[in-house]
Design an enzyme around this catalytic site. Structure first.
Site, PDB file in Angstrom:
ATOM      1  N   ASP A  33       0.827  -1.201   0.000  1.00 11.59           N
ATOM      2  CA  ASP A  33       0.000   0.000   0.000  1.00 11.59           C
ATOM      3  C   ASP A  33       0.864   1.256   0.000  1.00 11.59           C
ATOM      4  OD1 ASP A  33      -2.066  -1.681   0.090  1.00 11.59           O
ATOM      5  OD2 ASP A  33      -2.804  -1.089   2.088  1.00 11.59           O
ATOM      6  N   TYR A  36       2.257   1.965  -3.358  1.00 13.59           N
ATOM      7  CA  TYR A  36       1.178   2.487  -4.200  1.00 13.59           C
ATOM      8  C   TYR A  36       0.959   3.975  -3.902  1.00 13.59           C
ATOM      9  CZ  TYR A  36      -3.343   3.114  -6.424  1.00 13.59           C
ATOM     10  OH  TYR A  36      -4.359   3.584  -7.221  1.00 13.59           O
ATOM     11  N   ASP A  37       0.881   4.305  -2.602  1.00  9.74           N
ATOM     12  CA  ASP A  37       0.652   5.700  -2.214  1.00  9.74           C
ATOM     13  C   ASP A  37       1.760   6.609  -2.738  1.00  9.74           C
ATOM     14  OD1 ASP A  37      -1.632   5.065  -0.975  1.00  9.74           O
ATOM     15  OD2 ASP A  37      -0.763   4.943   1.049  1.00  9.74           O
ATOM     16  N   SER A  82     -35.461  -5.863 -17.514  1.00  8.17           N
ATOM     17  CA  SER A  82     -35.469  -6.466 -16.181  1.00  8.17           C
ATOM     18  C   SER A  82     -35.737  -7.957 -16.348  1.00  8.17           C
ATOM     19  CB  SER A  82     -36.475  -5.781 -15.276  1.00  8.17           C
ATOM     20  OG  SER A  82     -37.717  -5.774 -15.895  1.00  8.17           O
ATOM     21  N   LEU A  83     -35.855  -8.655 -15.248  1.00  6.42           N
ATOM     22  CA  LEU A  83     -35.966 -10.108 -15.324  1.00  6.42           C
ATOM     23  C   LEU A  83     -37.304 -10.572 -14.782  1.00  6.42           C
ATOM     24  CD1 LEU A  83     -32.441 -11.048 -13.947  1.00  6.42           C
ATOM     25  CD2 LEU A  83     -33.249 -11.435 -16.273  1.00  6.42           C
ATOM     26  N   GLU A 113     -25.808 -17.400 -12.114  1.00  8.62           N
ATOM     27  CA  GLU A 113     -25.041 -16.357 -11.423  1.00  8.62           C
ATOM     28  C   GLU A 113     -25.782 -15.893 -10.179  1.00  8.62           C
ATOM     29  OE1 GLU A 113     -24.798 -13.144 -14.242  1.00  8.62           O
ATOM     30  OE2 GLU A 113     -23.950 -14.455 -15.784  1.00  8.62           O
ATOM     31  N   LYS A 115     -27.591 -13.251  -7.952  1.00 10.02           N
ATOM     32  CA  LYS A 115     -28.260 -11.991  -8.301  1.00 10.02           C
ATOM     33  C   LYS A 115     -27.908 -10.977  -7.213  1.00 10.02           C
ATOM     34  CE  LYS A 115     -32.719 -10.094  -9.670  1.00 10.02           C
ATOM     35  NZ  LYS A 115     -32.829  -9.025  -8.666  1.00 10.02           N
ATOM     36  N   ASP A 117     -27.717  -7.781  -4.990  1.00 11.82           N
ATOM     37  CA  ASP A 117     -28.741  -6.818  -4.593  1.00 11.82           C
ATOM     38  C   ASP A 117     -28.118  -5.427  -4.504  1.00 11.82           C
ATOM     39  OD1 ASP A 117     -31.190  -5.944  -3.924  1.00 11.82           O
ATOM     40  OD2 ASP A 117     -31.228  -6.801  -1.912  1.00 11.82           O
ATOM     41  N   ARG A 136     -30.023   2.604 -14.640  1.00 15.71           N
ATOM     42  CA  ARG A 136     -31.029   1.952 -15.479  1.00 15.71           C
ATOM     43  C   ARG A 136     -32.217   2.871 -15.764  1.00 15.71           C
ATOM     44  NH1 ARG A 136     -35.501  -1.148 -14.380  1.00 15.71           N
ATOM     45  NH2 ARG A 136     -36.020  -2.582 -16.036  1.00 15.71           N
ATOM     46  N   GLU A 173     -23.622  -4.651 -11.737  1.00 14.87           N
ATOM     47  CA  GLU A 173     -24.309  -4.225 -10.522  1.00 14.87           C
ATOM     48  C   GLU A 173     -23.314  -3.535  -9.599  1.00 14.87           C
ATOM     49  OE1 GLU A 173     -27.488  -4.957 -10.695  1.00 14.87           O
ATOM     50  OE2 GLU A 173     -28.317  -4.918  -8.662  1.00 14.87           O
ATOM     51  N   TYR A 225     -21.886  -8.132 -15.345  1.00 18.28           N
ATOM     52  CA  TYR A 225     -22.634  -9.359 -15.628  1.00 18.28           C
ATOM     53  C   TYR A 225     -23.119  -9.514 -17.063  1.00 18.28           C
ATOM     54  CZ  TYR A 225     -26.746  -6.461 -14.440  1.00 18.28           C
ATOM     55  OH  TYR A 225     -27.682  -5.477 -14.376  1.00 18.28           O
ATOM     56  N   LYS A 290     -29.196 -17.675 -17.220  1.00 21.04           N
ATOM     57  CA  LYS A 290     -29.207 -17.097 -18.569  1.00 21.04           C
ATOM     58  C   LYS A 290     -28.855 -18.190 -19.565  1.00 21.04           C
ATOM     59  CE  LYS A 290     -27.352 -12.868 -16.606  1.00 21.04           C
ATOM     60  NZ  LYS A 290     -26.183 -11.994 -16.423  1.00 21.04           N
ATOM     61  N   LYS A 314     -35.797 -16.066  -7.259  1.00 23.50           N
ATOM     62  CA  LYS A 314     -35.741 -15.187  -6.083  1.00 23.50           C
ATOM     63  C   LYS A 314     -35.752 -15.996  -4.793  1.00 23.50           C
ATOM     64  CE  LYS A 314     -36.167 -11.062  -6.231  1.00 23.50           C
ATOM     65  NZ  LYS A 314     -37.002 -10.058  -6.867  1.00 23.50           N
ATOM     66  N   CYS A 408     -47.947  12.939  23.615  1.00 25.86           N
ATOM     67  CA  CYS A 408     -46.726  12.941  22.810  1.00 25.86           C
ATOM     68  C   CYS A 408     -45.529  12.619  23.712  1.00 25.86           C
ATOM     69  CB  CYS A 408     -46.554  14.310  22.164  1.00 25.86           C
ATOM     70  SG  CYS A 408     -44.939  14.508  21.374  1.00 25.86           S
ATOM     71  N   CYS A 411     -43.435  16.157  23.855  1.00 22.09           N
ATOM     72  CA  CYS A 411     -43.867  17.407  24.486  1.00 22.09           C
ATOM     73  C   CYS A 411     -45.006  17.196  25.476  1.00 22.09           C
ATOM     74  CB  CYS A 411     -44.261  18.428  23.426  1.00 22.09           C
ATOM     75  SG  CYS A 411     -45.729  17.982  22.502  1.00 22.09           S
ATOM     76  N   CYS A 426     -48.831  14.236  16.819  1.00 21.82           N
ATOM     77  CA  CYS A 426     -48.716  15.363  17.738  1.00 21.82           C
ATOM     78  C   CYS A 426     -48.896  16.628  16.915  1.00 21.82           C
ATOM     79  CB  CYS A 426     -47.343  15.359  18.406  1.00 21.82           C
ATOM     80  SG  CYS A 426     -46.988  16.907  19.249  1.00 21.82           S
ATOM     81  N   CYS A 432     -43.275  21.420  19.788  1.00 13.64           N
ATOM     82  CA  CYS A 432     -42.878  20.086  20.244  1.00 13.64           C
ATOM     83  C   CYS A 432     -41.382  19.888  20.016  1.00 13.64           C
ATOM     84  CB  CYS A 432     -43.683  19.034  19.479  1.00 13.64           C
ATOM     85  SG  CYS A 432     -43.056  17.361  19.661  1.00 13.64           S
TER      86      CYS A 432
HETATM   87  S1  IVH Z   1     -28.885  -9.874 -16.022  1.00 16.42           S
HETATM   88  C1  IVH Z   1     -31.883  -9.042 -19.206  1.00 16.42           C
HETATM   89  N1  IVH Z   1     -27.376 -10.716 -14.029  1.00 16.42           N
HETATM   90  O1  IVH Z   1     -31.259  -7.743 -11.349  1.00 16.42           O
HETATM   91  C2  IVH Z   1     -30.815  -9.291 -18.232  1.00 16.42           C
HETATM   92  N2  IVH Z   1     -28.958  -8.999 -13.593  1.00 16.42           N
HETATM   93  O2  IVH Z   1     -34.266  -7.318 -13.045  1.00 16.42           O
HETATM   94  C3  IVH Z   1     -30.802  -8.306 -17.158  1.00 16.42           C
HETATM   95  N3  IVH Z   1     -28.934  -8.168 -11.300  1.00 16.42           N
HETATM   96  O3  IVH Z   1     -31.714  -4.607 -11.941  1.00 16.42           O
HETATM   97  C4  IVH Z   1     -29.870  -8.431 -16.104  1.00 16.42           C
HETATM   98  N4  IVH Z   1     -27.326  -9.471 -10.558  1.00 16.42           N
HETATM   99  O4  IVH Z   1     -29.248  -5.111 -12.236  1.00 16.42           O
HETATM  100  C5  IVH Z   1     -28.355  -9.882 -14.415  1.00 16.42           C
HETATM  101  N5  IVH Z   1     -25.971 -11.518 -12.373  1.00 16.42           N
HETATM  102  C6  IVH Z   1     -26.931 -10.691 -12.760  1.00 16.42           C
HETATM  103  C7  IVH Z   1     -27.530  -9.770 -11.865  1.00 16.42           C
HETATM  104  C8  IVH Z   1     -28.549  -8.948 -12.327  1.00 16.42           C
HETATM  105  C9  IVH Z   1     -28.172  -8.504 -10.248  1.00 16.42           C
HETATM  106  C10 IVH Z   1     -30.019  -7.132 -11.287  1.00 16.42           C
HETATM  107  C11 IVH Z   1     -30.029  -6.216 -12.469  1.00 16.42           C
HETATM  108  C12 IVH Z   1     -31.462  -5.792 -12.614  1.00 16.42           C
HETATM  109  C13 IVH Z   1     -32.197  -6.895 -11.930  1.00 16.42           C
HETATM  110  C14 IVH Z   1     -32.972  -7.695 -12.957  1.00 16.42           C
END
Ligand code: IVH
Length: 671
Positions: A33, A36-37, A82-83, A113, A115, A117, A136, A173, A225, A290, A314, A408, A411, A426, A432
């Site tokens: 480190d 690097y610095d 979206s999925l 993969e 997913k 969050d 997005r 993500e 991804y 996928k 999910k 309350c 107060c 309140c 208050c």
């Molecule tokens: S593929 C059409 N892969 O999940 C393919 N999405 O509704 C679209 N997400 O907001 C996305 N991990 O950002 C894909 N390994 C992953 C993901 C991923 C998280 C999120 C994506 C989107 C939501 C899908």
């Protein structure tokens, strides 16, 4: 400046990029480190001595840039989909059945993969250089968060290798690890600020800072991804291989990505990840399957907003079991009294939970909750943890009913039940202390007036000592007054007075947001500031004028009008101005007055001074519409080097053509 200095800067930049990649993407640092610095400081000092040597993609640029007024809207080159969701084994096997039937194959190979969050992001690279990042949004239009994303170490500013397409869009993500999230929240709590409900909210909030220097402090990271747009070059034909390519170009790829064949293997992957969920260092809310072959993906095609070739499996929301120790009542800025359950701390999906909202008394009745009960709590997506149910069998004789407060908690005045008898409120407003405190806390908070060193404790002390009664009083607090308070010494008192004074110079949108008008969040405040340009303009607007603004509906308009009609509030606003709170006068943005309003532009060829997407953004900011194809309606064709058929078509249709030189001159004049 010598040629050697220039060469040294280039070497340093390359070294630092390579070390960044080794550290953040490969997790395999090659130098210490401190080394690097040292390199970083050397580059920083050369760049500050010779500013012309600074480049946009220099590793030093990850520290963030001065605040923006707002985010520009950008149109995605390819929609961000979206999925569709699968909630159980049957949903997954039905998805697989649809896919295998359409493809007419026995067993489909999927890339499986985690997913993540977090927040979806689109990154655009031109000639291997990072040029734009967009959220997005609604899938078609997103927000330009380039300055913020540039601060994220896991986002390569320059791609590794050389076999990447000329224009490449990488999707992924952005997220915060659980550990970073917990330490961020601990810091916010210590500073008397509101913690984030979960890592996803914290990541989204950090990504949408107008001041990218704040984003830089948040330690966001990213997994790539997929790819979107690919131009001028090829890409592998299997999703798995695309992921490997992305890795060689410098992106972080999740280590748990796997190829699986057939529905049983999908189900096994889903279960394995569900078991491992808590031990991962980041939040996941499911897995994604996928279809691995990109040509098979093409064959399957899309539904309106989701592809037929992928599905999200999910997980059920993360749950935990614990005991309710106590119920406390929080009085919000608007007087609403919310019951909150204090819990025996419990880890849920890797995050420690010690509070859960009970919303209101109807909810307590519905749950049949008593003090001392054992409860199941849930932490789902982007909401504050909540109590799902009471474990009735675990109730012991010490359990006691929860009585709604009559007065309350702050107060002591009697509470009102309004709004279909659900919310206890309140009605004392500024009298208050809790509401007074909440309004002042909000006023000084980071996204509002951003006064450093004014945490909840200090606000409480100032109120208790009667030094302040309202937010405007802050601007006349003196060092001597602070010195009468506990924990203040000469130095800290001077510092606080200085930071209060510094905050007087603000922006109109921050000020509007700081007022804490019900329903007026950061985005609405910005829309109001942009629209009216002045506080006087906003104050004079009636409900009809207000609802003409895209972000403002009737509820917000009523709240605004009520706020500005109230004599006490008008008095307060006068007090702010008398004490020197000010902001730059903005010229309201009126779309039809922009220099290129009503013009349709088309861009073709390559430019040396800017990428195509940058040019598009700059033209759009000047009011132009940018379209993809030439027609009789086209006003101007911006033609760079190697312009092809579009140039020929423009000439045939007698559309005005502008070369790079003329274009630069025009932009310089207009911007
Ligand atoms: S593929 C059409 N892969 O999940 C393919 N999405 O509704 C679209 N997400 O907001 C996305 N991990 O950002 C894909 N390994 C992953 C993901 C991923 C998280 C999120 C994506 C989107 C939501 C899908």
């Amino acid at each position: 400046m010598s040629v050697e200095v220039q060469a040294r800067c280039e070497v340093l930049r390359e070294l630092l990029h390579a070390h960044n990649h080794a550290y953040h993407t490969l997790d395999a640092p090659t130098i210490s480190d401190s080394e690097y610095d040292r390199l970083f400081q050397e580059l920083l000092s050369l760049e500050s001595r010779y500013p012309t040597l600074k480049t946009d993609d220099s590793p030093t640029q990850r520290i963030g840039a001065p605040p923006l007024k707002g985010f520009k809207q950008v149109q995605h080159e390819r929609p961000m989909l979206s999925l569709d969701n699968a909630f159980n084994a049957q949903d997954i096997s039905e998805f697989d059945k649809r896919v295998s039937e359409r493809l007419q194959v026995e067993e489909v190979i999927y890339c499986a993969e985690p997913k993540i969050d977090g927040v979806a992001i689109s990154l655009l690279y031109e000639q291997g250089r990072f040029v734009r990042a967009a959220t997005r949004g609604d899938g078609l239009m997103g927000e330009d968060v380039t300055a913020n994303v540039k601060t994220i170490d896991a986002v390569p500013l320059i791609l590794q290798g050389s076999d990447y397409p000329v224009r490449l869009e990488v999707r992924g993500e952005i997220y915060l690890s659980k550990a970073v999230f917990e330490s961020l929240n601990a810091g916010l709590i210590a500073a008397g600020e509101k913690p984030f409900a979960n890592p996803r909210n914290a990541a989204a909030g950090s990504l949408r800072q107008l001041d990218s220097r704040l984003t830089a402090k948040r330690r966001l990271t990213m997994f790539a991804y997929s790819v979107g747009l690919v131009e001028g070059g090829g890409i592998a034909d299997q999703h798995w291989d695309v992921m490997q390519q992305l890795k060689t170009w410098g992106f972080r790829i999740n280590a748990d990505i796997a190829c699986v064949q057939g529905p049983a293997a999908c189900q096994a992957y889903f279960e394995r990840m569900a078991e491992r969920r808590a031990e991962l260092s980041y939040d996941i809310d499911g897995v994604v399957f996928k279809v691995n072959g990109l040509s098979e993906q093409q064959t399957l095609g899309l539904l309106t907003r989701t592809p037929r070739w992928a599905i999200a499996g999910k997980f059920p929301a993360a749950q935990g079991t614990t005991r309710v120790l106590e119920v406390v009542y929080q009085v919000g800025r608007t007087g609403a009294v919310t019951p909150v359950a204090k819990l025996q701390p419990v880890a849920v999906g890797g995050v420690t939970i010690s509070n859960a909202t009970l919303h209101n008394f109807d909810e307590i009745d519905r749950l049949g909750l008593q003090l001392g009960d054992t409860v199941v709590i849930e932490r789902a997506g982007d909401v504050i943890p909540k109590v799902v149910r009471v474990v009735q069998t675990a109730r012991d004789s010490a359990a006691r009913p929860i009585e709604p407060p009559q007065v309350c908690p702050s107060c002591g005045s009697p509470l009102e039940r309004r709004e279909a008898a659900v919310v206890l409120r309140c009605l004392q407003g500024f009298i208050c202390p809790a509401q007074q405190k909440e309004r002042i806390r909000h006023f000084v908070s980071r996204l509002a007036m951003d006064i450093d060193g004014l945490g909840t404790k200090v606000v409480e002390q100032l109120l208790e000592a009667g030094v302040i009664n309202n937010p405007a009083d802050l601007f006349s607090v003196t060092v001597d007054e602070l010195l009468t308070l506990e924990r203040f010494a000469e130095k800290s008192a001077n510092k606080l007075v200085a930071s209060i004074a510094a905050s007087k110079s603000t922006t109109l949108n921050r000020f509007i947001y700081a007022l804490g008008i019900p329903e007026v969040g950061e985005a609405t405040a910005l829309a109001l500031a942009n629209h009216f340009g002045s506080l006087e303009g906003l104050m004079a607007a009636d409900e009809t004028a207000l609802t003409e603004i895209p972000d403002v509906g009737p509820v917000v308009a009523t709240a605004l009008e009520a706020f500005f009609r109230e004599p006490l509030n008008r008095q307060l606003l006068q007090q702010f101005q008398d004490l020197g709170v000010h902001w730059p006068v903005e010229v309201p943005l009126i779309a039809h007055e922009l220099p290129l309003a009503d013009q349709v532009w088309v861009i073709t060829g390559t430019f040396s001074a800017f990428g195509r997407s940058e040019l598009k953004d700059r033209l759009t900011a000047l009011g132009a519409k940018v379209s993809g194809s030439i027609s009789k309606k086209t006003s101007v064709l911006a033609a760079g080097e190697a312009a092809g058929s579009k140039l020929a078509k423009a000439e045939a249709l007698r559309v005005e053509v502008m070369n790079e030189q003329t274009l630069i001159a025009m932009l310089e004049e207009m911007e």
